[in-house]
Design a protein around this motif. Structure first.
Motif, short mmCIF file in Angstrom:
data_model
loop_
_atom_site.label_atom_id
_atom_site.label_comp_id
_atom_site.label_asym_id
_atom_site.label_seq_id
_atom_site.Cartn_x
_atom_site.Cartn_y
_atom_site.Cartn_z
N LEU A 80 36.64 -36.18 -15.96
CA LEU A 80 35.29 -36.61 -16.31
C LEU A 80 35.38 -37.79 -17.27
O LEU A 80 36.01 -37.71 -18.32
N ASN A 102 36.91 -34.31 -22.39
CA ASN A 102 37.38 -34.54 -23.76
C ASN A 102 38.88 -34.61 -23.96
O ASN A 102 39.39 -35.55 -24.58
N GLY A 157 30.19 -26.44 -21.85
CA GLY A 157 29.78 -27.56 -22.71
C GLY A 157 30.99 -28.39 -23.10
O GLY A 157 32.06 -27.83 -23.39
#
Ligand code: 1GP
Length: 426
Positions: free
Chosen positions: A203, A408, A358
């Motif tokens: 991502l 992340n 999340g």
């Protein structure tokens, strides 16, 4: 032997035939030799009813071509491929009206011997995967002539552009073309999961990744055999068009899929768009409001749209998605509610279910939850949020995730893209 790595799972090999007098013998010996070099052992070839080769006792797809002194073999793990090597010869000019339509010939701005050979070779390569559909002589195959001088161009049989022809080599002596099916992103997810692939997606948030980082990220994504790139974030980015354009230039073989946090994160330059509804929450704007607004600007002709049920579960701290969506995450202990939400999503016709803890979650989605959801739905299941170790990725796959998304962690440790990618096989 020359090696072309197309993707992690598609490889093409090229060599000249071994010396000798008898052409057939040379071809046969060269083929055996090349197969041994590719697989590191003797493999047995068999031929199907239509004459196309397949491997005995192995699951890979194979395609073989020779022309004059050249031999090419394509090997693919998950999908059929067709390869063709063709010697460039003067006689192609005389044959052109036999294998090309008048329309195609008129559109070919530079009918050089090389370009004509590329056209011939592309039709041969497509014929190898299309079989009878292509007509007895491949006469039903149409090439997209605008791109014929590029390294990738489309070919079709009736349906728009369902094949992709890649020119791997072109010179005055020979051309090599590889054809694959040009599947939609959704088909490709399913294709991979049914073939047992553990699908790993990176991502990227255009707000956080400078364009100048894309080339080095691309090298890692290619090397790690990353399956898809999701592009999105919780805020918008003015740069989205350029970001996707550049990204596609660096990773032409990895589909780029929009994972939009809001309406400003839509561009038709991507390959697909996740049309998501936050079904874990009760905010009407996130359930249907934004989707109605998006419908006004989306053009289904230009982008593959995949309806997705997005389920936000508690990852141990307040997530950006909670804030941006104005919804509450469901506690992971509320297994029944989460499973029923996923089932409801499936029953509403959603084609993907995303279990999300999340971005940057302290605790990723628990394997137990993944297992419970998986046992009740048959649509592809995506798991993401807070995954930062190979072990966590393995647990998600082992519990039944079809796709794992990492954002992340790769932003902070881009070198791990290769590590995670390769670790899937273990
Ligand atoms: C966020 O699930 C994705 O939507 C990825 O999360 O950034 O924590 O990997 P991370």
């Amino acid at each position: 032997m020359r090696h072309y790595r197309i993707t992690d799972s598609i490889h093409v090999y090229f060599d000249c035939l071994v010396e000798g007098d008898d052409k057939r013998k040379r071809e046969e010996l060269s083929k055996q030799k090349m197969l041994r070099e590719i697989f590191g052992e003797d493999v047995r070839l068999a031929y199907g009813e239509n004459g196309s080769p397949y491997l005995f006792d192995r699951q890979e797809y194979i395609s073989i071509s020779h022309s004059k002194d050249y031999l090419c073999i394509a090997v693919s793990k998950f999908e059929p491929v067709g390869v063709d090597v063709e010697q460039v010869q003067q006689r192609i000019d005389k044959l052109k009206s036999k294998f090309m339509t008048n329309d195609e010939l008129q559109q070919l701005t530079h009918p050089s011997l090389q370009n004509l050979t590329v056209c011939w070779s592309a039709k041969e390569a497509v014929y190898k995967i299309a079989g009878n559909m292509a007509g007895a002589y491949g006469e039903r195959i149409t090439l997209c002539m605008d791109d014929i001088e590029e390294s990738r161009f489309a070919a079709m049989i009736g349906i728009q552009n369902q094949y992709l022809a890649r020119v791997l080599e072109r010179n005055d002596e020979y051309v090599i073309v590889l054809a694959t099916r040009n599947r939609t992103v959704y088909e490709s997810i399913n294709y991979k999961r049914f073939a047992g692939r553990k699908i790993l997606t990176v991502l990227l948030d255009p707000e956080k990744i400078p364009l100048t980082d894309l080339p080095s990220l691309a090298i890692k994504m290619n090397e790690g055999g990353i399956d898809f790139v999701f592009v999105g974030g919780s805020s918008g980015s003015a740069l989205l068009d350029t970001f996707v354009d550049e990204l596609k230039r660096y990773v032409p073989e990895i589909p780029v899929v929009l994972f939009p946090g809001n309406l400003t994160q839509i561009t038709h330059k991507a390959d697909a768009l996740l049309f998501l509804s936050v079904i874990s929450g009760r905010n009407p704007e996130m359930l249907i409001g934004r989707q109605v607004a998006a419908a006004k600007i989306l053009d289904e002709e230009q982008i593959d749209i995949i309806p997705m049920g997005y389920i936000l579960v508690d990852g141990g701290r307040k997530s950006a998605v909670e804030r941006a969506s104005g919804t509450m995450a469901i506690p992971q202990t509320n297994v029944e509610e989460i499973v029923s939400t996923a089932v409801a999503g499936k029953l509403l016709g959603m084609q993907l279910i995303y279990l999300e803890a999340g971005s940057g979650a302290l605790s990723p989605v628990s394997p137990l939850l993944v297992q419970q959801v998986k046992s009740r739905i048959n649509v592809p299941l995506i798991v993401g949020g807070g995954i930062c170790s190979v072990e966590q990725m393995h647990s998600a796959f082992a519990a039944g995730a079809d796709m794992v998304v990492v954002g992340n962690h790769f932003e902070q440790h881009p070198e791990d893209i290769v590590l995670f990618g390769k670790a899937r096989e273990n």
